[in-house]
Scaffold this motif. Structure first.
Motif, PDB file in Angstrom:
ATOM      1  N   ALA A  99      27.368 112.427 101.501  1.00  0.00           N
ATOM      2  CA  ALA A  99      27.773 113.387 100.785  1.00  0.00           C
ATOM      3  C   ALA A  99      27.306 114.947 101.576  1.00  0.00           C
ATOM      4  N   PHE A 100      28.255 115.057 102.685  1.00  0.00           N
ATOM      5  CA  PHE A 100      28.661 116.490 103.344  1.00  0.00           C
ATOM      6  C   PHE A 100      29.315 116.345 104.154  1.00  0.00           C
ATOM      7  N   CYS A 105      27.034 123.943 102.389  1.00  0.00           N
ATOM      8  CA  CYS A 105      27.590 123.898 100.694  1.00  0.00           C
ATOM      9  C   CYS A 105      25.530 123.284 100.078  1.00  0.00           C
ATOM     10  N   THR A 106      25.476 121.896 101.597  1.00  0.00           N
ATOM     11  CA  THR A 106      24.752 121.050 100.514  1.00  0.00           C
ATOM     12  C   THR A 106      23.601 120.876  99.971  1.00  0.00           C
ATOM     13  N   CYS A 137      32.374 123.091  97.858  1.00  0.00           N
ATOM     14  CA  CYS A 137      31.985 122.290  98.775  1.00  0.00           C
ATOM     15  C   CYS A 137      33.825 122.842  99.372  1.00  0.00           C
ATOM     16  N   ARG A 138      33.867 123.541 100.773  1.00  0.00           N
ATOM     17  CA  ARG A 138      34.749 123.503 100.659  1.00  0.00           C
ATOM     18  C   ARG A 138      35.803 123.213 101.983  1.00  0.00           C
ATOM     19  N   CYS A 139      34.720 121.418 102.069  1.00  0.00           N
ATOM     20  CA  CYS A 139      35.526 120.859 103.461  1.00  0.00           C
ATOM     21  C   CYS A 139      35.871 119.865 102.086  1.00  0.00           C
ATOM     22  N   THR A 140      35.954 119.269 101.051  1.00  0.00           N
ATOM     23  CA  THR A 140      36.404 118.551 100.088  1.00  0.00           C
ATOM     24  C   THR A 140      35.243 117.519 100.185  1.00  0.00           C
ATOM     25  N   ILE A 145      30.045 113.620  96.880  1.00  0.00           N
ATOM     26  CA  ILE A 145      28.757 114.142  96.261  1.00  0.00           C
ATOM     27  C   ILE A 145      28.722 114.125  94.844  1.00  0.00           C
ATOM     28  N   HIS A 146      29.845 113.046  94.254  1.00  0.00           N
ATOM     29  CA  HIS A 146      30.058 113.072  93.209  1.00  0.00           C
ATOM     30  C   HIS A 146      29.054 111.466  93.408  1.00  0.00           C
TER      31      HIS A 146
END
Length: 156
Positions: A99-100, A105-106, A137-140, A145-146
C-alpha cells in the motif's frame, strides 16, 4: 537571563513512550520540533497547512496534523509518531498489501489508520472511507491503501 531565554518555553511530553522536555519558542510548530530537534523524521512536511496528512501523529491516541499544532500545545500530552508504531497491525497490513509507491505519504496514512483503530476498532466500510479522506497520496495508491486498512478491520 538573555532576551533569547525569555522567549523560550519549557514543554514536557511523552514521545513514543519516552518523557521529553524541550525549550521552544511560542511559534514553534510541533512537526518541525519532532523532525529538527528530536530527530523523528517519519512525519513529513507536505503542504504545511493541514491538507495532505503526511505529518499526521497521534496526540493522546487521536490523529493530529503536526503542521497545525504548536509545540506548546503538546505540553503534558502523549505523542506517538510513526517511529512509535513499529510492527503495528496497520503497518504490517500496508506492507502485505503493498500500500505505497514512493512512500512519502505512508507514515501519515499508517498513523491516521492507527488513530482510526483507537477510536473505531470495528470500523465499517463507510467509516474507513471517510477517515481516509484526511490524507492524500500523490502516487494514487488509494486502492492498495484501502485494502490494507480493510484487512486490519476485517475479523479473521
Amino acid at each position: 537571563m538573555s532576551a533569547n531565554d525569555t522567549a523560550m518555553y519549557p514543554v514536557e511530553f511523552d514521545v513514543n513512550g519516552e518523557k521529553r522536555t524541550i525549550r521552544v519558542r511560542a511559534a514553534d510548530i510541533l512537526l518541525h520540533i519532532l523532525r529538527d530537534k528530536l530527530g523523528l523524521t517519519g512525519s513529513k512536511s507536505g503542504c504545511e497547512n493541514g491538507d495532505c496528512g503526511a505529518c499526521t501523529i497521534l496526540v493522546n491516541r487521536q490523529p493530529m496534523k503536526s503542521c497545525l499544532m504548536l509545540t506548546v500545545e503538546a505540553d503534558g500530552k502523549q505523542i506517538t509518531t510513526i517511529e512509535g508504531l513499529m510492527n503495528s497491525p496497520v503497518q504490517k497490513a500496508f506492507v502485505q498489501n503493498q500500500a505505497f509507491q514512493c512512500g512519502y505519504c505512508t507514515p501519515g496514512f499508517i498513523v491516521n489508520c492507527e488513530g482510526l483503530w483507537n477510536v473505531h476498532p470495528h470500523a465499517d466500510e463507510e467509516t474507513i472511507r471517510v477517515w481516509l479522506e484526511s490524507n492524500i497520496c500523490r502516487c494514487t495508491s488509494y486502492e492498495e491503501i484501502h485494502h490494507a486498512v480493510k484487512d486490519v478491520f476485517t475479523p479473521k
